[in-house]
Motif scaffolding. Structure first.
Motif, PDB file in Angstrom:
ATOM      1  N   TRP A 731       0.851  -1.190   0.000  1.00  0.00           N
ATOM      2  CA  TRP A 731       0.000   0.000   0.000  1.00  0.00           C
ATOM      3  C   TRP A 731       0.889   1.244   0.000  1.00  0.00           C
ATOM      4  CZ3 TRP A 731       0.457  -3.466   3.991  1.00  0.00           C
ATOM      5  CH2 TRP A 731       1.114  -2.998   5.145  1.00  0.00           C
ATOM      6  N   LYS A 732       0.252   2.399  -0.160  1.00  0.00           N
ATOM      7  CA  LYS A 732       0.972   3.670  -0.198  1.00  0.00           C
ATOM      8  C   LYS A 732       0.800   4.393   1.138  1.00  0.00           C
ATOM      9  CE  LYS A 732       0.672   4.428  -5.185  1.00  0.00           C
ATOM     10  NZ  LYS A 732       0.251   5.360  -6.253  1.00  0.00           N
ATOM     11  N   VAL A 733       1.858   5.111   1.487  1.00  0.00           N
ATOM     12  CA  VAL A 733       1.825   5.839   2.752  1.00  0.00           C
ATOM     13  C   VAL A 733       0.759   6.932   2.674  1.00  0.00           C
ATOM     14  CG1 VAL A 733       4.246   5.392   3.193  1.00  0.00           C
ATOM     15  CG2 VAL A 733       3.599   7.442   1.950  1.00  0.00           C
ATOM     16  N   PRO A 734       0.238   7.385   3.790  1.00  0.00           N
ATOM     17  CA  PRO A 734      -0.762   8.455   3.768  1.00  0.00           C
ATOM     18  C   PRO A 734      -0.212   9.719   3.103  1.00  0.00           C
ATOM     19  CG  PRO A 734      -0.661   7.431   5.930  1.00  0.00           C
ATOM     20  CD  PRO A 734       0.500   6.892   5.152  1.00  0.00           C
ATOM     21  N   LYS A 735      -1.113  10.450   2.476  1.00  0.00           N
ATOM     22  CA  LYS A 735      -0.682  11.695   1.836  1.00  0.00           C
ATOM     23  C   LYS A 735      -0.256  12.732   2.865  1.00  0.00           C
ATOM     24  CE  LYS A 735      -3.495  11.121  -2.332  1.00  0.00           C
ATOM     25  NZ  LYS A 735      -4.555  11.710  -3.186  1.00  0.00           N
ATOM     26  N   PHE A 736      -0.832  12.698   4.058  1.00  0.00           N
ATOM     27  CA  PHE A 736      -0.477  13.642   5.115  1.00  0.00           C
ATOM     28  C   PHE A 736      -0.174  12.857   6.380  1.00  0.00           C
ATOM     29  CE2 PHE A 736      -3.463  15.760   2.265  1.00  0.00           C
ATOM     30  CZ  PHE A 736      -2.676  16.808   1.816  1.00  0.00           C
ATOM     31  N   SER A 737       1.011  13.097   6.932  1.00  0.00           N
ATOM     32  CA  SER A 737       1.429  12.354   8.117  1.00  0.00           C
ATOM     33  C   SER A 737       0.877  12.959   9.397  1.00  0.00           C
ATOM     34  CB  SER A 737       2.958  12.308   8.193  1.00  0.00           C
ATOM     35  OG  SER A 737       3.460  13.618   8.389  1.00  0.00           O
ATOM     36  N   GLY A 738       0.233  14.145   9.322  1.00  0.00           N
ATOM     37  CA  GLY A 738      -0.306  14.785  10.521  1.00  0.00           C
ATOM     38  C   GLY A 738       0.717  15.583  11.283  1.00  0.00           C
ATOM     39  N   GLY A 739       1.888  15.861  10.676  1.00  0.00           N
ATOM     40  CA  GLY A 739       2.906  16.664  11.345  1.00  0.00           C
ATOM     41  C   GLY A 739       3.875  15.861  12.184  1.00  0.00           C
ATOM     42  N   ALA A 740       3.765  14.565  12.227  1.00  0.00           N
ATOM     43  CA  ALA A 740       4.696  13.724  12.996  1.00  0.00           C
ATOM     44  C   ALA A 740       4.990  12.466  12.167  1.00  0.00           C
ATOM     45  CB  ALA A 740       4.101  13.347  14.344  1.00  0.00           C
ATOM     46  N   ALA A 741       6.101  11.814  12.509  1.00  0.00           N
ATOM     47  CA  ALA A 741       6.508  10.625  11.757  1.00  0.00           C
ATOM     48  C   ALA A 741       5.500   9.498  11.949  1.00  0.00           C
ATOM     49  CB  ALA A 741       7.898  10.185  12.199  1.00  0.00           C
ATOM     50  N   GLU A 934       8.513  24.049   3.490  1.00  0.00           N
ATOM     51  CA  GLU A 934       7.269  23.386   3.860  1.00  0.00           C
ATOM     52  C   GLU A 934       7.481  22.182   4.774  1.00  0.00           C
ATOM     53  OE1 GLU A 934       5.036  22.441   0.393  1.00  0.00           O
ATOM     54  OE2 GLU A 934       5.360  24.386  -0.552  1.00  0.00           O
ATOM     55  N   VAL A 935       8.700  22.031   5.278  1.00  0.00           N
ATOM     56  CA  VAL A 935       8.982  20.853   6.100  1.00  0.00           C
ATOM     57  C   VAL A 935       8.200  20.913   7.395  1.00  0.00           C
ATOM     58  CG1 VAL A 935      11.279  20.526   5.136  1.00  0.00           C
ATOM     59  CG2 VAL A 935      10.985  22.004   7.112  1.00  0.00           C
ATOM     60  N   THR A 936       7.898  19.764   7.918  1.00  0.00           N
ATOM     61  CA  THR A 936       7.257  19.622   9.225  1.00  0.00           C
ATOM     62  C   THR A 936       8.168  18.786  10.115  1.00  0.00           C
ATOM     63  OG1 THR A 936       6.046  17.621   8.594  1.00  0.00           O
ATOM     64  CG2 THR A 936       4.990  19.747   8.117  1.00  0.00           C
ATOM     65  N   ASP A 937       7.719  18.574  11.306  1.00  0.00           N
ATOM     66  CA  ASP A 937       8.531  17.750  12.217  1.00  0.00           C
ATOM     67  C   ASP A 937       8.668  16.328  11.702  1.00  0.00           C
ATOM     68  OD1 ASP A 937       8.758  19.953  13.779  1.00  0.00           O
ATOM     69  OD2 ASP A 937       7.174  19.368  15.200  1.00  0.00           O
ATOM     70  N   ALA A 938       7.722  15.899  10.874  1.00  0.00           N
ATOM     71  CA  ALA A 938       7.767  14.526  10.362  1.00  0.00           C
ATOM     72  C   ALA A 938       8.458  14.422   9.023  1.00  0.00           C
ATOM     73  CB  ALA A 938       6.348  13.970  10.253  1.00  0.00           C
ATOM     74  N   SER A 939       8.879  15.540   8.448  1.00  0.00           N
ATOM     75  CA  SER A 939       9.475  15.509   7.117  1.00  0.00           C
ATOM     76  C   SER A 939      10.898  14.972   7.176  1.00  0.00           C
ATOM     77  CB  SER A 939       9.481  16.919   6.513  1.00  0.00           C
ATOM     78  OG  SER A 939       8.165  17.415   6.374  1.00  0.00           O
ATOM     79  N   GLN A 940      11.271  14.288   6.114  1.00  0.00           N
ATOM     80  CA  GLN A 940      12.620  13.763   5.965  1.00  0.00           C
ATOM     81  C   GLN A 940      13.107  14.026   4.545  1.00  0.00           C
ATOM     82  OE1 GLN A 940      12.659   9.623   6.973  1.00  0.00           O
ATOM     83  NE2 GLN A 940      12.503   9.989   9.191  1.00  0.00           N
ATOM     84  N   PHE A 941      14.406  14.423   4.443  1.00  0.00           N
ATOM     85  CA  PHE A 941      15.041  14.613   3.141  1.00  0.00           C
ATOM     86  C   PHE A 941      15.639  13.276   2.712  1.00  0.00           C
ATOM     87  CE2 PHE A 941      14.841  18.826   4.828  1.00  0.00           C
ATOM     88  CZ  PHE A 941      14.675  19.674   3.717  1.00  0.00           C
ATOM     89  N   THR A 942      15.287  12.827   1.518  1.00  0.00           N
ATOM     90  CA  THR A 942      15.813  11.560   0.987  1.00  0.00           C
ATOM     91  C   THR A 942      16.612  11.878  -0.267  1.00  0.00           C
ATOM     92  OG1 THR A 942      13.895  10.354   1.831  1.00  0.00           O
ATOM     93  CG2 THR A 942      15.237   9.279   0.127  1.00  0.00           C
ATOM     94  N   TRP A 943      17.939  11.614  -0.186  1.00  0.00           N
ATOM     95  CA  TRP A 943      18.835  11.849  -1.330  1.00  0.00           C
ATOM     96  C   TRP A 943      19.022  10.553  -2.104  1.00  0.00           C
ATOM     97  CZ3 TRP A 943      20.662  16.475  -2.978  1.00  0.00           C
ATOM     98  CH2 TRP A 943      20.530  17.572  -2.123  1.00  0.00           C
ATOM     99  N   CYS A 944      19.029  10.663  -3.413  1.00  0.00           N
ATOM    100  CA  CYS A 944      19.177   9.483  -4.278  1.00  0.00           C
ATOM    101  C   CYS A 944      20.162   9.795  -5.391  1.00  0.00           C
ATOM    102  CB  CYS A 944      17.839   9.077  -4.889  1.00  0.00           C
ATOM    103  SG  CYS A 944      16.554   8.660  -3.696  1.00  0.00           S
ATOM    104  N   LYS A 945      20.838   8.767  -5.824  1.00  0.00           N
ATOM    105  CA  LYS A 945      21.631   8.836  -7.042  1.00  0.00           C
ATOM    106  C   LYS A 945      21.059   7.830  -8.009  1.00  0.00           C
ATOM    107  CE  LYS A 945      26.209   8.310  -9.089  1.00  0.00           C
ATOM    108  NZ  LYS A 945      27.616   7.904  -8.907  1.00  0.00           N
ATOM    109  N   SER A 946      20.720   8.291  -9.166  1.00  0.00           N
ATOM    110  CA  SER A 946      19.992   7.471 -10.147  1.00  0.00           C
ATOM    111  C   SER A 946      18.742   6.905  -9.495  1.00  0.00           C
ATOM    112  CB  SER A 946      20.889   6.346 -10.694  1.00  0.00           C
ATOM    113  OG  SER A 946      22.013   6.900 -11.345  1.00  0.00           O
ATOM    114  N   TYR A 947      18.112   7.736  -8.620  1.00  0.00           N
ATOM    115  CA  TYR A 947      16.868   7.433  -7.931  1.00  0.00           C
ATOM    116  C   TYR A 947      16.980   6.193  -7.039  1.00  0.00           C
ATOM    117  CZ  TYR A 947      15.102  11.032 -10.976  1.00  0.00           C
ATOM    118  OH  TYR A 947      14.909  12.230 -11.621  1.00  0.00           O
TER     119      TYR A 947
END
Length: 1465
Positions: A731-741, A934-947
Motif C-alpha cells: 500500500w501507499k503511505v498516507p498523503k499527510f502524516s499529521g505533522g509527525a513521523a 514546507e517541512v514539518t517535524d515529520a518531514s525527511q530529506f531523501t537523497w538518491c543517485k539514479s533514484y
C-alpha cells in the motif's frame, strides 16, 4: 408734459398705459374726425353757393327790364317749377345727410360705449391680478414655512402583498404611501420598468389619494416575477415588493420557473420541497487584495434535488452580518455556483465571509477570510484611509459622524482627521473642520434641511494626508421628531386623518422654553447639547439660540448669534480648557423669543474616555502550513473598545507588517499568508475612538507549520503475491502524516461474506508491505489499513478490492507497486515504482510505462524499449493536463500483469518550486543543497543517485538542519557523475533533481581548490601614481587583510625595506600597501613586485617599467617636479586661452595664482609691451585682454608675464595659422546667430542686399546664392562688406535678377542663413527707387557747382583792390551771376567780372571803400541745377586796427534745384 397720477397697477405693468388702444380703434377715431371736418367744409360751401346764386338772380332780374305779361307768366311758372324741383332736391339731400350723420353718430356712440366697457373690464381684471400678486408675495414666506412644515420623505403605510393565482386570472397589487411633495411612483417587474404602452391592455396603473394600484389583466405563466414599487420625492425614496406566482392547472406538463422572493416571505406556500443536500465542489479560499481592486468569492456546488423553479436560499455574511447588494457588491446564484463580487474593494470589506445555503433540511456553509490591504498612499509615509464610516443622530442641520482609525504599523502615528461632506447629486466636497480632529467622532453642523449628504474622512500624520475613506451611506437632514408629532384622528364614516399635534394646540404664537437641556456627548474639543422641543411649540417653524456662561462669571454669551439652529442638537466648540460652563437654550419663531430654559449643571470639556491600555499576554500556536492562531488577554481598561490590530515580524528582522487592516472585536485571530517554515513574532494593540494603545508584549517565536494531527488514511492497497495460503499486500503511505513521523500501520481483514473485521497485527508494522498468513484457499478477502503517529491512529482506508486466495502460477511477473511521482514540472515528471514481489518463471528484465489522460480510454506506452531501471522521466506532456500511469514488468516469458492505475497527476509546476544547487563551502567541500520551507517535524530529506537512496558512507555525507539539507562529496571524481535527486516527505510532493556532468564537476573541483588553496583577492593590481612634487607612489589594494598579514617589495629581484629612499607602509584596515620614492631617476628602471602572505592565502602583483613605459613615468615625474618649483612663486594657474564674447570680441584669458601686491603683470605682443586701458587686478586671479575687431594685423605672438622677487612665469599664445582660423570661425558663429534679416538698399548703381552683424570681415566664410546657385563676384554682381555688414550689389538690375537670394555664413560646424525673396512687388519697388536714384545721381554729377577758391570771409583795407576768384563746373556750361546783398551787381570800372575757359570766374573790385562791405554771392546754375556761395567782405580804413575775425574757411554752397521739366526728363 402734464403730470398725471399713474394707476397703481401700471406701476407693475408699465405696458398698460394709453397705448392699450389697438390699431383698429385709433383708425375709427381718425376716420370720425376726418368725416366731421369734411361735413363742416361741405356746409360752408353750400351756404356760399346759395348766397352767390341769390345775388346772380337779383342782378339778372334787374337787368332784364320789362316784359309782356304772357311771357312773364310763362317765365314765372317755369321758374317756380324749377325752384320747386331744386327745393325738393335740397330737401332730399338734407334729409339723406341728416340720416347718414345720425347713423354715423349712433354707430360712433355704440363703439365708444363698447370701448369704454372693454377698458373698464380690462382695468378691473388688471386690478384683480395685481391684488392677487400682492397677496401671494405677502404670503410667500408663510407658504414656504407651511411647505417646510409639511414636507417629508415618502413613507409606506401599507406594503405590497404577495399573490399566488391561477392562469388567466387578474392580479391587483396595492400599497399606500404618503409624503410631501406628492411622491412619484414607478412599477418594476424583476428590476425592469413596467411600461403600459409596450403591452396595451396588459397593465393598468392607478393612483388615488396615496393609494397606488397595479392590475395585471389575465395573468399568464410568464407574469411570474417579483414586482416592486418605488416612490420618490425631493426628500427621499422608499420601495416595497411582492412576489406573484401564476400557476397552471396541469403544472406537471410545464417546467417550474425560479422566482426571486423577498426576504421574510413564508416559503411553505411556494416551495414544495423542503430538504436539499448541498455538496461543495470548489470553495473560495483565504484571499488577499488591495483597496481599489476587484475580487469575486465563488463556490461551485452540487445541490440535490436539482429543481429549476425551487432553489434553496443563498445568504452571504461578513463577520456574521448579512451582506446586501449595493453599488459595490453584487451577488449571483445559479448554474451550480454562488458568487459574491466586489467591483471596488475598501478596507470596510475585510472580514470573515460565510456562504450559507439555507433550506428546511438545514444549513450548509463555508467560510474564509478576505484581507484588504491599504492602497499605495498619495504621499510616501502617509497613513492608510479610515474605515467603517457611519452617521448617527441625524437632524435638520446636524449629524454625528464616526469611523475607525487605520493601522499604522510602519507609518508615523495619526495626529488627526479631516471630515468632508458632499451633497447628494453633486461632486462638490467641502471640508467640515479647519484643524484636524483627534478622536474618531465629529459633529457636523451647518446642514440644509431636507437635503441628503454623504461623508468621508481623511487621516493626517507628519508625512501627509491619507486617501479618503469609503463614503458613508446617504443621510437626509430631517427632524426625526416630526413623526412623533403625528397623530391619527378617527372621523365619522370610519375614516382616519393624520395631523400634527401642533394643530391641536390652538393659537400659540410665542413658543415655550425648551426642556431637558443636557450634554449628550462631552469631549475635549466640543460639547454636544441636546434638548426637547418646547410644549406648546406653535405651528410656525422653530429656531433655537444657545447661550453659555463660565461658572461664577454671571454673564451670558450667545453661542450661535450668526446662525439659527433648527435641530434640538448643537455642538459647542471653542471652549476654554479646564473651565466649567453652564448652558441654556431659547426657542423662537416669527412672533418672538421664548423664555430661557432651565440652566444645565456645570459641564467641563474633557475626554470622557481615554486610550485603552495595552493587551495582555500574546500566545501564538500552530494552525496550518501558512497560518498561525494568535490569542491574547484583553486589556485591563477597555473603554468603548473598537477592536484590535495584530502585527507580525519575521524573527530577527524587526520589520513589522500589519496582519489585519480593519479592527477585529474578538481576542483571537488566525493570521494567514505566512511563509511555511519561517519564524515569526506577533504583537497586538487595542483601538478605540481616542486612539490606539501601546503595543503588547511580543509573543514567543513560532515556526509556521501545520498543527499536529493524526495521519490521513493509507491508500492503493494492492495484491502482490498469493501462494494459496497467504497473500502479500502492498500500500501507499498516507498523503499527510499529521505533522509527525508515521510510527506504523494496523491491518484488518475479513472474508467478503462476513460482517466483522479481524485484526491482523496487534503491534504496528513500519513497512508498507505485509504477508498475511493462515488464509483459506479459494476464499475472497478484503482488507483495510490505518496509520498511527504520536497523535494517535488515523482513519482506516477504504476497503480494498476483493482478493481471491488462489496461488499464482503464471510465468509472467506480477504487478509492480507503490507508484510515486516526483519532480513534477510544466511538461515533465519523474515516475518511480518498486519491483514485483512475484517474478514469475524468470527474473524481471525491464519495465514498460503506460500513460493516458485521466478521462481518455486508450493507454499509450512511454518507452518503446524496456527500461531496466525502476524510474523513468516522462517528457513532452501538456501543461495543465491530468494524467494517470501504470507499469508492466517484463521477463523472459513476456509482459506481466499491469500495476494498479496511479492516482491522477496534474502536470504543472508548483508555485515557488526550488531546484538543487551545487556549491563549495568555506572548507572547500563540494555539496549539493536543497531548501524546503514546507517541512514539518515529520518531514525527511531523501537523497538518491539514479533514484536509488544514498546514505552516509565512504563517498557521501548528508547533513540536514531545519529546512536545509546538503549532500557532501567526500572524494569527488568521475564515479560521482550522474543524476542526483532529493525528495521531502510529508509535503505536497516537494522534490528536485540535478545532473552532475563532467563540466560541472570540473568547475566545482576548481572552485574547491581555490578555497582550499586560497589567494588574496586584490581590488587593484600594482600601479603607480605621480605626486605634485615629482614623487612616485607604487601601490596596490587587497580585498581584505588580517592583522597578521605580511608583505614585501622587490625591485629587480632585490627586496627593499622602508628607508628615506623607499618609504613603505601598509594600512591593513583598507588593504592598501604603498611605496613612495621622492626622487625618481634613470637608475630606477626595472620590474617592481609586491608579495603578500595572510595565513594560508597569498598573492603577488608585478609592474614592469622598462623602455618607453619607464621614460613616460620619468618625464612625468620630472615635469611635476618642475611644476611644483614653478608654483612656489607667482605662476599661471591656467595658461593663456581665448574665447569670443557676445559682442564678437576676442578675449584672451589667463588665471594667475600666488601673487601679491609687488607682482608685476605685463601684456606683450611680439615681445613689445602691449598697452591696455586698465591694469589687471591680480587679486581676482583672472586677467583679460580684449581685441575688439580681429583682423590680420592683429596676428602675432601674445605673451603674458608675471614677476616678483620670488620668481617669474610666462604664458604664450600665438594668434596665427589654425588659431587665427579658429577665432574667425568662432566669430562667425556669434555673428551668424545674431545676423539680421536681409534688407534692401537701393543706390544709383543698382540694388544692394545687406545683412547687418556685430562684426564682419572678408576672412569669414560667407557665400551668396541666387535661386540656390552660388554667386561669384563680378561686374554685374559685386560682393563686399564693412565692419557692420555684408552686402551684395546688383548693378543695373534686370528681370533676370529676380528670385530668392540667400546669405550664408559658415562657422566650422553649422551654416547660418538669411534669405530674401526679391521678386514681384519687392523687385518692382526696388527697381523704381533705383531708377530715381540713378537719375538724381546723374543730375548731381552734371549740375552747376563751384569747385573751390572762395573763402567765406574776406577782410581788406580801404583803397585796395579785391579779387574774388573761383573755379566752376557744369555740363552744359553753367550760367554765372554775381550778387551783392542779394542784388545784381552792375558792372563798371569799379566792379568787373571775368570768365575764362568757361570755368575760371573772378570778380574784381577796384579801390574798395567802406561802402563795398557786405555779402557777395556767386550763383552758378545750369539745367540740372546749381549752387550759391556767399562771401562776406569787410573793409576797414587805413590806420584802424584790423578787426578780429575767425580764420577764413571754404565757403559752403547752397544748392539750387533744377527746373521741373529737367527732373521730369
Amino acid at each position: 408734459m402734464s403730470l398725471v397720477a399713474v394707476p397703481f397697477y401700471q406701476k407693475r405693468h408699465r405696458h398698460f398705459d394709453q397705448s392699450y388702444r389697438n390699431i383698429q380703434t385709433r383708425y375709427l377715431l381718425d376716420e370720425y374726425a376726418s368725416k366731421k371736418r369734411a361735413s363742416a367744409q361741405s356746409l360752408t360751401q353750400k351756404s356760399l353757393t346759395q348766397q352767390l346764386s341769390s345775388q346772380r338772380a337779383s342782378s339778372h332780374t334787374s337787368s332784364r327790364g320789362t316784359t309782356c305779361r304772357l311771357c312773364a307768366k310763362r317765365v314765372s311758372a317755369e321758374e317756380e317749377e324749377e325752384h320747386e324741383s331744386k327745393k325738393r332736391y335740397r330737401s332730399l339731400v338734407a334729409s339723406y345727410g341728416e340720416a347718414k350723420r345720425e347713423r354715423f353718430l349712433s354707430e360712433l356712440a355704440h363703439m365708444e360705449e363698447n370701448l369704454h366697457l372693454a377698458r373698464s373690464q380690462a382695468r378691473e381684471k388688471l386690478d384683480k391680478y395685481d391684488i392677487q400678486q400682492m397677496v401671494e408675495s405677502k404670503l410667500a414666506w408663510e407658504r414656504h414655512a407651511f411647505e417646510e412644515r409639511i414636507s417629508r420623505a415618502p413613507e409606506i403605510l401599507v406594503r405590497l402583498r404577495s399573490h399566488t393565482v391561477w392562469e388567466k386570472m387578474s392580479v391587483r397589487l396595492c400599497f399606500t404611501v404618503q409624503g410631501f411633495p406628492t411622491p412619484v411612483v414607478q412599477w418594476y417587474k424583476d428590476d425592469s420598468l413596467i411600461c403600459q404602452a409596450a403591452e396595451p391592455g396588459k397593465y393598468r396603473i392607478e393612483s388615488n389619494y396615496g393609494v397606488h394600484t397595479l392590475e395585471i389583466n389575465r395573468a399568464d405563466f410568464d407574469d411570474t416575477a417579483t414586482y416592486s414599487a418605488v416612490a420618490t420625492n425631493a426628500h427621499g425614496q422608499v420601495s416595497t415588493n411582492a412576489a406573484v406566482v401564476v400557476r397552471r392547472f396541469r403544472g406537471d406538463d410545464e417546467p417550474f420557473r425560479s422566482v426571486g422572493l423577498p426576504i421574510g416571505l413564508p416559503l411553505s406556500s411556494v416551495i414544495p420541497y423542503t430538504h436539499f443536500d448541498v455538496q461543495f465542489l470548489e470553495k473560495f479560499g483565504v484571499t488577499f487584495r488591495r483597496e481599489g481592486e476587484t475580487v469575486t468569492l465563488k463556490c461551485t456546488m452540487l445541490v440535490t434535488p436539482d429543481l429549476r423553479r425551487v432553489q434553496p436560499r443563498v445568504e452571504w455574511y461578513r463577520d456574521d452580518v448579512l451582506v446586501k447588494e449595493s453599488k459595490w457588491t453584487k451577488m449571483f446564484y445559479g448554474e451550480g455556483q454562488a458568487s459574491l463580487s466586489f467591483s471596488q474593494l475598501h478596507k470596510d470589506d475585510e472580514g470573515l465571509y460565510t456562504l450559507r445555503i439555507v433550506s428546511r433540511g438545514g444549513v450548509s456553509d463555508h467560510s474564509a477570510f478576505l484581507f484588504v490591504r491599504d492602497a499605495d498612499p498619495l504621499v510616501t509615509g502617509a497613513p492608510g484611509a479610515p474605515m467603517d464610516l457611519k452617521c448617527h443622530d441625524a437632524n435638520r442641520d446636524y449629524v454625528i459622524v464616526t469611523w475607525k482609525p487605520p493601522n499604522t504599523t510602519f507609518e508615523s502615528p495619526v495626529i488627526g482627521y479631516f471630515i468632508d461632506r458632499c451633497e447628494v447629486g453633486t461632486n462638490n466636497w467641502v471640508q467640515c473642520n479647519d484643524a484636524p480632529i483627534k478622536i474618531c467622532k465629529y459633529p457636523v453642523t451647518g446642514l440644509y434641511e431636507g437635503r441628503s449628504y454623504i461623508f468621508r474622512v481623511r487621516a493626517v500624520n507628519n508625512a501627509g494626508i491619507s486617501r479618503p475613506s469609503k463614503v458613508s451611506d446617504a443621510v437626509a437632514a430631517l427632524d426625526p421628531m416630526d413623526l412623533r408629532r403625528l397623530q391619527a384622528i378617527h372621523l365619522e364614516g370610519e375614516k382616519d386623518i393624520v395631523i400634527y399635534q401642533d394643530e391641536l394646540e390652538g393659537e400659540v404664537q410665542i413658543p415655550g422654553p425648551p426642556s431637558n437641556v443636557h450634554a449628550s456627548e462631552i469631549s475635549r474639543n466640543y460639547i454636544v447639547l441636546s434638548w426637547d422641543p418646547p410644549s406648546p411649540r406653535g405651528k410656525d417653524p422653530l429656531m433655537y439660540f444657545i447661550e453659555k456662561s463660565v461658572v461664577g462669571s454671571g454673564s451670558w454669551q450667545r453661542v450661535n448669534a450668526q446662525t439659527a439652529v433648527r435641530s434640538p442638537r448643537y455642538a459647542v466648540f471653542d471652549l476654554g480648557e479646564g473651565k466649567s460652563y453652564v448652558f441654556r437654550v431659547l426657542s423662537a419663531n416669527k412672533h418672538g423669543l421664548s423664555d430661557p430654559s432651565e440652566i444645565t449643571p456645570p459641564i467641563q470639556a474633557q475626554d470622557m474616555i481615554v486610550v485603552p491600555s495595552a493587551p495582555g499576554r500574546v500566545l501564538a500556536s500552530r494552525n496550518t502550513k501558512t497560518s498561525v492562531v494568535v490569542q491574547w488577554d484583553r486589556p485591563k481598561h477597555e473603554e468603548e473598545l473598537l477592536g484590535y490590530y495584530v502585527d507580525c515580524c519575521v524573527a530577527g528582522t524587526n520589520v513589522w507588517e500589519p496582519c489585519n487592516h480593519k479592527p477585529i472585536t474578538y481576542n483571537r485571530f488566525v493570521v494567514h499568508g505566512l511563509t511555511t517554515g519561517e519564524q515569526y513574532i506577533f504583537r497586538v494593540k487595542a483601538v478605540n475612538a481616542v486612539g490606539t494603545s501601546e503595543n503588547s508584549q511580543e509573543s514567543d517565536i513560532i515556526k509556521v507549520q501545520a498543527a499536529l494531527t493524526v495521519p490521513s488514511h493509507p491508500y492503493g492497497i494492492t495484491l502482490l503475491n498469493c501462494d494459496g495460503h497467504s497473500m502479500t499486500l502492498g500500500w501507499k503511505v498516507p498523503k499527510f502524516s499529521g505533522g509527525a513521523a508515521i510510527l506504523g500501520y494496523y491491518i484488518d481483514k475479513r472474508e467478503v461474506h462476513h460482517k466483522n473485521w479481524h485484526e491482523i497485527n496487534s503491534s504496528p508494522i513500519k513497512e508498507t508491505i505485509l504477508t498475511v498468513e493462515d488464509l483459506t484457499e479459494g476464499s475472497l478477502y478484503e482488507f483495510k489499513i490505518a496509520a498511527a503517529n504520536l497523535a494517535g491512529i488515523g482513519d482506516p482506508s477504504d476497503s480494498s478490492e476483493h482478493f481471491r486466495c488462489e496461488a499464482w502460477t503464471m510465468p509472467e511477473p506480477g504487478p509492480a507497486y507503490d507508484l510515486t511521482f516526483c519532480e513534477v514540472r510544466d511538461t515533465s515528471l519523474v515516475m518511480l515504482w518498486k519491483a514485483p514481489v512475484y517474478t514469475g518463471s524468470s527474473p524481471v528484465s525491464g519495465y514498460f510505462v503506460d500513460f493516458k489522460e485521466e478521462d481518455a480510454g486508450e493507454w499509450k506506452t512511454v518507452n518503446q524499449a524496456i527500461t531496466p531501471n525502476r524510474y523513468l522521466k516522462v517528457c513532452d506532456l501538456h501543461q495543465g493536463k491530468t494524467y494517470v500511469f501504470r507499469v508492466r514488468a517484463v521477463n523472459a516469458s513476456g509482459v506481466g500483469k499491469p500495476s494498479d492505475m496511479s492516482e491522477p497527476v496534474l502536470v504543472e509546476a508548483r508555485p515557488g518550486t526550488k531546484e538543487i544547487s551545487a556549491g563549495v563551502d568555506e572548507d572547500g567541500n563540494i555539496y549539493l543543497g536543497f531548501d524546503c520551507q514546507e517541512v514539518t517535524d515529520a518531514s525527511q530529506f531523501t537523497w538518491c543517485k539514479s533514484y536509488k537512496e544514498v546514505a552516509d558512507g565512504e563517498r557521501f555525507k548528508i547533513q540536514t538542519e531545519g529546512d536545509h539539507s546538503k549532500l557532501y562529496f567526500k572524494n569527488p571524481d568521475k564515479e560521482d557523475l550522474g543524476t542526483y535527486s532529493v525528495s521531502v516527505s510529508d509535503t505536497d510532493g516537494v522534490s528536485s533533481s540535478f545532473v552532475l556532468d563532467a563540466e560541472e564537476l570540473e568547475r566545482l573541483v576548481a572552485l574547491s581548490n581555490e578555497v582550499k588553496n586560497p589567494t588574496i583577492p586584490l581590488k587593484s593590481e600594482l600601479a603607480y601614481e605621480i605626486f605634485d612634487k615629482g614623487q612616485v607612489r607604487f601601490w596596490l589594494q587587497a580585498e581584505h587583510l588580517s592583522p597578521d598579514a605580511s608583505y614585501r617589495f622587490i625591485i629587480n629581484d632585490r627586496e627593499v625595506s622602508d628607508s628615506e629612499l623607499h618609504r613603505i607602509k601598509c594600512d591593513k584596515a583598507t588593504g592598501v600597501i604603498e611605496m613612495v620614492m621622492d626622487r625618481f631617476s634613470i637608475e630606477n628602471e626595472g620590474t617592481y613586485t609586491v608579495q603578500i602572505h595572510d595565513g594560508k592565502a597569498k598573492s603577488q602583483s608585478s609592474l614592469v617599467l622598462i623602455g618607453d613605459a619607464f621614460r613616460a613615468v620619468l618625464d612625468e615625474a620630472e615635469f611635476q617636479r618642475k611644476e611644483f618649483l614653478r608654483k612656489q612663486g607667482p605662476h599661471f594657474a591656467e595658461y593663456l586661452h581665448w574665447d569670443i564674447t557676445e559682442e564678437c570680441e576676442v578675449r584672451l584669458i589667463c588665471k594667475v595664482a600666488n601673487t601679491k601686491k609687488e607682482t608685476v603683470f605685463k601684456w606683450l605682443k611680439d615681445d613689445i609691451l602691449y598697452e591696455t586701458e586698465t591694469i589687471p587686478d591680480l587679486e581676482k586671479g583672472i586677467c583679460e585682454l580684449l581685441i575688439p575687431k580681429l583682423s590680420k594685423k592683429e596676428q602675432g605672438e601674445y605673451k603674458s608675464t608675471l614677476k616678483d622677487e620670488r620668481g617669474q612665469d610666462a604664458s604664450v599664445l600665438e594668434i596665427a595659422g589654425k588659431v587665427y582660423d579658429d577665432m574667425i570661425l568662432a566669430m562667425s558663429r556669434v555673428c551668424g546667430k545674431s545676423a539680421s534679416p536681409l534688407k534692401i538698399l537701393c543706390t544709383p548703381e543698382g540694388i544692394r542686399m545687406q545683412c547687418f552683424m556685430k562684426y564682419f570681415t572678408e576672412e569669414m566664410k560667407v557665400n551668396w546664392y541666387h535661386k540656390d546657385a552660388k554667386i561669384s563676384s563680378s561686374e554685374h554682381m559685386r560682393i563686399g562688406g564693412s565692419e557692420e555688414m555684408a552686402w551684395l550689389q546688383i548693378c543695373e538690375p534686370t528681370e533676370k535678377d529676380k528670385g530668392k537670394y540667400t546669405f550664408e555664413i559658415f562657422d566650422g560646424k553649422d551654416n547660418h542663413q538669411r534669405s530674401l525673396d526679391l521678386s514681384g512687388q519687392a523687385f518692382d519697388d526696388a527697381f523704381a527707387e533705383f531708377q530715381q536714384l540713378k537719375a538724381a545721381a546723374f543730375a548731381e554729377k552734371n549740375r552747376g557747382k563751384v569747385i573751390g577758391g572762395l573763402p567765406d570771409v574776406v577782410t581788406i583795407m580801404e583803397g585796395k583792390t579785391l579779387n574774388l576768384t573761383c573755379t566752376v563746373f557744369g555740363n552744359p556750361d553753367p550760367e554765372v551771376v554775381w550778387f551783392k546783398n542779394d542784388k545784381d551787381i552792375e558792372l563798371s570800372e569799379h566792379f568787373s567780372v571775368k570768365v575764362e575757359q568757361a570755368k575760371y570766374v573772378s570778380l574784381t573790385i577796384k579801390g574798395v571803400t567802406s561802402e563795398d562791405s557786405g555779402k557777395y554771392s556767386i550763383n552758378v546754375k545750369n539745367k540740372y541745377g546749381g549752387e550759391k556761395i556767399d562771401v562776406t567782405v569787410s573793409v576797414y580804413k587805413h590806420g584802424e586796427k584790423i578787426p578780429e575775425v575767425t580764420p577764413p574757411q571754404q565757403a559752403k554752397p547752397k544748392l539750387i534745384p533744377a527746373s521741373t521739366s529737367v527732373l521730369d526728363q
